[in-house]
Motif scaffolding. Structure first.
Motif, short mmCIF file in Angstrom:
data_model
loop_
_atom_site.label_atom_id
_atom_site.label_comp_id
_atom_site.label_asym_id
_atom_site.label_seq_id
_atom_site.Cartn_x
_atom_site.Cartn_y
_atom_site.Cartn_z
N PRO A 133 -6.33 8.25 15.76
CA PRO A 133 -6.44 9.46 16.59
C PRO A 133 -5.12 10.21 16.69
O PRO A 133 -5.10 11.40 16.99
CB PRO A 133 -6.87 8.91 17.96
CG PRO A 133 -6.48 7.47 17.96
CD PRO A 133 -6.51 7.02 16.52
N ASP A 134 -4.00 9.53 16.42
CA ASP A 134 -2.68 10.14 16.53
C ASP A 134 -2.07 10.44 15.16
O ASP A 134 -0.86 10.54 15.03
CB ASP A 134 -1.73 9.24 17.33
CG ASP A 134 -1.56 7.86 16.71
OD1 ASP A 134 -2.30 7.53 15.76
OD2 ASP A 134 -0.70 7.10 17.17
N MET A 135 -2.93 10.58 14.15
CA MET A 135 -2.41 10.78 12.79
C MET A 135 -1.64 12.10 12.66
O MET A 135 -1.99 13.09 13.29
CB MET A 135 -3.52 10.71 11.76
CG MET A 135 -4.49 11.87 11.76
SD MET A 135 -5.68 11.72 10.43
CE MET A 135 -7.17 11.48 11.36
N PRO A 136 -0.58 12.08 11.85
CA PRO A 136 0.19 13.32 11.66
C PRO A 136 -0.53 14.28 10.71
O PRO A 136 -1.38 13.86 9.92
CB PRO A 136 1.49 12.81 11.03
CG PRO A 136 1.10 11.56 10.32
CD PRO A 136 0.00 10.95 11.14
N ALA A 137 -0.18 15.53 10.81
CA ALA A 137 -0.68 16.53 9.86
C ALA A 137 0.09 16.35 8.55
O ALA A 137 1.27 15.99 8.56
CB ALA A 137 -0.47 17.93 10.41
N LEU A 138 -0.58 16.62 7.44
CA LEU A 138 0.06 16.53 6.13
C LEU A 138 0.15 17.93 5.53
O LEU A 138 -0.87 18.58 5.30
CB LEU A 138 -0.72 15.61 5.20
CG LEU A 138 -0.19 15.49 3.76
CD1 LEU A 138 1.24 14.96 3.75
CD2 LEU A 138 -1.10 14.59 2.94
N LEU A 139 1.36 18.39 5.31
CA LEU A 139 1.63 19.69 4.70
C LEU A 139 2.15 19.41 3.29
O LEU A 139 3.01 18.55 3.12
CB LEU A 139 2.68 20.41 5.53
CG LEU A 139 3.05 21.82 5.16
CD1 LEU A 139 3.44 22.59 6.40
CD2 LEU A 139 4.13 21.87 4.14
N VAL A 140 1.61 20.11 2.29
CA VAL A 140 2.01 19.90 0.89
C VAL A 140 2.49 21.21 0.29
O VAL A 140 1.90 22.27 0.52
CB VAL A 140 0.82 19.36 0.05
CG1 VAL A 140 1.20 19.26 -1.41
CG2 VAL A 140 0.36 18.03 0.57
#
Length: 159
Positions: A34-41
């Motif tokens: 539930p606390d996963m980080p956002a992934l920006l590529v």
């Protein structure tokens, strides 16, 4: 030495998970955190036609904003930035990244094999394209790759 599981400094990798998943040791089931980080590529050729200083400046502002809000339960980064590619300015920008004092954003530079690139794009939350068009009429292939994987894209404008 690994931190104990109850410590806020423990790593999700310690318990068989990742920053995006957790492993239920009782059932062996993998679940989204539930606390996963956002992934920006972002993908780049690390050349003068892409000013990654723009992205680094924006990430500094975002980190300040995230750092001033309530800390997440996991204590780790809230945004992970993966920048893929090879090129002449890579070391220059890696040195700049190393000098940043980011608390809520993690940045990694990497090279992906061609088969792994669309998988990474498919897992990401946002794609960033800083490639300027030389003609002003074309759309960079990296944007088409991102859109083709269903990834929303933030790109520099074309005049």
């Amino acid at each position: 030495e690994k931190a104990p599981p109850s410590s806020p400094r423990s790593s999700p990798w310690d318990a068989g998970g990742t920053p995006w998943t957790s492993l239920d040791s009782g059932t062996g089931q993998v679940r989204a955190r539930p606390d996963m980080p956002a992934l920006l590529v972002s993908s780049t050729s690390w050349s003068a036609d892409e000013d990654f200083g723009v992205l680094l400046d924006a990430l500094l502002l975002l980190d300040t904003s995230l750092s001033s809000s309530a800390p997440p339960a996991c204590g780790g980064p809230r945004v992970l930035v993966a920048i893929t590619g090879k090129g002449p300015l890579k070391q220059h920008y890696e040195r700049r990244v190393a000098g940043l004092a980011l608390r809520r954003i993690g940045i990694a530079t990497l090279w992906l094999e061609p088969a792994d690139y669309p998988v990474m794009l498919g897992c990401a939350d946002l794609g960033v394209c800083l490639h300027g068009s030389t003609s002003g009429l074309d759309l960079p292939m990296k944007v088409l790759d991102m859109l083709g994987c269903g990834l929303p894209v933030c790109a520099v404008g074309v005049d």
